[in-house]
Design a protein around this motif. Structure first.
Motif, PDB file in Angstrom:
ATOM      1  N   LYS A  97       0.832  -1.202   0.000  1.00 23.01           N
ATOM      2  CA  LYS A  97       0.000   0.000   0.000  1.00 23.01           C
ATOM      3  C   LYS A  97       0.872   1.259   0.000  1.00 23.01           C
ATOM      4  O   LYS A  97       0.597   2.221  -0.719  1.00 23.01           O
TER       5      LYS A  97
ATOM      6  N   GLY B 159       1.062   4.030  -3.019  1.00 22.76           N
ATOM      7  CA  GLY B 159       0.861   5.458  -2.741  1.00 22.76           C
ATOM      8  C   GLY B 159       1.978   6.304  -3.308  1.00 22.76           C
ATOM      9  O   GLY B 159       1.742   7.369  -3.885  1.00 22.76           O
TER      10      GLY B 159
ATOM     11  N   VAL C 171      -2.718   7.309   0.759  1.00 19.56           N
ATOM     12  CA  VAL C 171      -2.520   5.864   0.635  1.00 19.56           C
ATOM     13  C   VAL C 171      -1.133   5.494   1.167  1.00 19.56           C
ATOM     14  O   VAL C 171      -0.975   4.483   1.868  1.00 19.56           O
TER      15      VAL C 171
END
Length: 52
Positions: free
Chosen positions: A18, A22, A30
């Motif tokens: 994640k 991001g 994120v």
């Protein structure tokens, strides 16, 4: 015992992915969420009995 290790490793991995996504797409929210998820994952081997 194995499930705990797997769960901790999976949470760390999800957080890492994640965070990388991001960074890749330029989404700070994120990225921060991934860092938080890695930080809050239980330590690897938590609950393991040593010395036995």
């Amino acid at each position: 015992m194995t499930d705990d290790k797997t769960s901790a490793s999976a949470e760390q991995l999800k957080g890492s992915v994640k965070e990388a996504i991001g960074k890749l797409i330029g989404d700070a929210r994120v990225e921060a969420e991934g860092r938080r998820q890695k930080r809050e994952a239980p330590p690897r081997g938590a609950g393991a009995v040593r010395g036995r």
